[in-house]
Design a protein around this motif. Structure first.
Motif, PDB file in Angstrom:
ATOM      1  N   ASN A 229      -8.902   3.482   2.815  1.00 43.97           N
ATOM      2  CA  ASN A 229     -10.105   2.651   2.905  1.00 43.97           C
ATOM      3  C   ASN A 229      -9.772   1.177   3.125  1.00 43.97           C
ATOM      4  N   GLY A 230      -8.485   0.869   3.339  1.00 39.11           N
ATOM      5  CA  GLY A 230      -8.095  -0.503   3.669  1.00 39.11           C
ATOM      6  C   GLY A 230      -7.814  -1.396   2.480  1.00 39.11           C
ATOM      7  N   THR A 231      -7.808  -0.850   1.262  1.00 38.18           N
ATOM      8  CA  THR A 231      -7.627  -1.683   0.066  1.00 38.18           C
ATOM      9  C   THR A 231      -6.162  -1.799  -0.370  1.00 38.18           C
ATOM     10  N   GLY A 232      -5.247  -1.213   0.401  1.00 40.45           N
ATOM     11  CA  GLY A 232      -3.845  -1.257   0.017  1.00 40.45           C
ATOM     12  C   GLY A 232      -3.140  -2.506   0.521  1.00 40.45           C
ATOM     13  N   TYR A 233      -1.818  -2.513   0.411  1.00 38.28           N
ATOM     14  CA  TYR A 233      -1.009  -3.632   0.874  1.00 38.28           C
ATOM     15  C   TYR A 233       0.256  -3.081   1.539  1.00 38.28           C
ATOM     16  N   PRO A 234       0.970  -3.851   2.357  1.00 31.14           N
ATOM     17  CA  PRO A 234       0.843  -5.312   2.522  1.00 31.14           C
ATOM     18  C   PRO A 234      -0.140  -5.757   3.610  1.00 31.14           C
ATOM     19  N   ARG A 235      -0.567  -4.836   4.502  1.00 31.25           N
ATOM     20  CA  ARG A 235      -1.389  -5.279   5.634  1.00 31.25           C
ATOM     21  C   ARG A 235      -2.862  -4.900   5.528  1.00 31.25           C
ATOM     22  N   GLY A 236      -3.207  -4.054   4.582  1.00 32.67           N
ATOM     23  CA  GLY A 236      -4.609  -3.644   4.451  1.00 32.67           C
ATOM     24  C   GLY A 236      -5.086  -2.790   5.596  1.00 32.67           C
ATOM     25  N   ILE A 237      -4.151  -2.051   6.233  1.00 33.52           N
ATOM     26  CA  ILE A 237      -4.553  -1.144   7.323  1.00 33.52           C
ATOM     27  C   ILE A 237      -5.258   0.074   6.731  1.00 33.52           C
ATOM     28  N   MET A 238      -5.935   0.839   7.569  1.00 32.36           N
ATOM     29  CA  MET A 238      -6.754   1.929   7.040  1.00 32.36           C
ATOM     30  C   MET A 238      -6.774   3.128   7.991  1.00 32.36           C
ATOM     31  N   GLY A 239      -7.240   4.263   7.459  1.00 33.73           N
ATOM     32  CA  GLY A 239      -7.462   5.454   8.274  1.00 33.73           C
ATOM     33  C   GLY A 239      -6.264   5.856   9.103  1.00 33.73           C
ATOM     34  N   THR A 240      -6.508   6.049  10.400  1.00 35.54           N
ATOM     35  CA  THR A 240      -5.458   6.522  11.309  1.00 35.54           C
ATOM     36  C   THR A 240      -4.414   5.455  11.621  1.00 35.54           C
TER      37      THR A 240
END
Length: 361
Positions: A229-240
């Protein structure tokens, strides 16, 4: 044998499975009588659970996922390489990995062969280890969980090897974080937390310079804290945007983190760790991967005391391959009274569910 917490084990109990240090050396062997001083020492060393002998369950045996020799080889390989990296700068760290990459590739293949040969659910709680340096044992555990997931998802042998390397090196960047920050027993400051978060990028920088391993291995280190869902790190990427291997290692990493004893909190039991994954399924973690994990890993370890939804209590006596949450139970208590032991198979008795677990003696 019966699984109990070191906090509740009674003095005079007899150890049913050996306890090792992180280098794979035996600290306490089978048959050792646990005296008060030994029990306290186990707690001080971070051992949360032990297997003890019990007359009602003496025929229940919990085999380790790995042979003693392979576990020692794995830990020694990780220990030697990671210890050398801790002393080096980024460029030199890449060179250390370069020199040992063939050894790690062979190790991953050996781990795969052993998991496949046993053809059973992964159960890492069956082996008790101290945690003088959490990174070493965590790297091995995450590799085993990731490989189990990958096998359940029918990845090819080559994909499994790359996934295994990505998992074994996923936290390599933490070797550049000061130990007093990594092992801090209380809440981290904002700056300390930011320092730890940098380990994903540090790991990527070390691994991307290694010519003898696929670049995807570096991206596993880079992405294992990203969330769909984009809430991670270090780049905040999400999904595919997150590679499938990064999603697999994320699940394995979180599960081992919460089910391992740490200086700042107690270890959760496997079913509690699974609840954490389920809570984030579809938002933080890939739902298909969480489901594959459930099928591949023993959620209720052999030897643990459980209560069923009809009030009966017993000990997990066996596992059903492909049904990690539907084990075989040896019933010892019914209507709050002791009964002659008999077994029920939750794979066949679909109306029965495990309500709770107990590790008190």
């Amino acid at each position: 044998m019966r699984l109990v917490t070191t906090a509740s084990v009674e003095a005079g109990s007899v150890l049913a499975k050996a306890i090792y240090n992180e280098k794979g050396q035996i600290l306490l062997n089978v048959g050792m009588v646990l005296k008060e001083g030994i029990i306290q020492r186990l707690q001080d060393l971070g051992i949360s659970y032990v297997y003890i002998k019990d007359s009602q369950t003496e025929d229940i045996i919990c085999e380790g996922t790995l042979s003693d020799s392979l576990r020692r080889e794995a830990i020694q390989t990780i220990f030697t390489t990671f210890h050398d990296i801790q002393k080096e700068k980024k460029l030199s760290s890449s060179f250390v990995v370069e020199k040992t990459s063939k050894r790690f590739s062979q190790l991953v293949r050996s781990l795969l062969e052993e998991i496949k040969s046993k053809n059973e659910l992964l159960n890492l709680l069956s082996d008790a280890f101290t945690y003088d340096n959490y990174i070493f044992t965590h790297s091995l555990n995450v590799t085993l969980y990731s490989l189990a997931i990958g096998m359940e998802l029918k990845l090819s042998p080559k994909e499994l090897e790359i996934l295994g390397l990505g998992a074994i090196f996923h936290d390599i960047g933490k070797l550049k974080v000061p130990l007093d920050v990594l092992l801090k027993p209380n809440q981290l400051t904002k700056d300390e937390y930011e320092s730890i978060k940098k380990h994903a990028e540090e790991g990527f920088e070390i691994l991307r310079k290694v010519q003898t391993i696929p670049l995807l291995v570096a991206h596993c280190a880079y992405q294992h804290h990203e969330r769909i869902n984009g809430t991670g790190y270090p780049r905040g990427i999400m999904g595919t945007e997150i590679h499938y291997f990064g999603k697999i290692i994320a699940v394995a990493d979180v599960f081992d983190a919460v089910t391992s004893n740490r200086v700042y909190r107690r270890a959760m039991l496997p079913h509690e760790g699974l609840e954490i994954l389920y809570g984030g399924s579809g938002t933080l973690f890939d739902q298909k991967i969480v489901e594959a994990f459930r099928l591949a890993v023993a959620i209720y370890p052999v030897g643990i005391t459980v209560e069923l939804n009809d009030g009966r209590k017993g000990i997990v006596s066996g596992q059903n391959t492909g049904y990690g949450d539907r084990p075989i139970i040896r019933i010892l208590e019914q209507n709050e009274e002791r009964v002659a032991p008999y077994e029920v198979d939750l794979k066949k008795e679909l109306n029965l569910m495990i309500l709770s677990c107990d590790t008190a003696f």
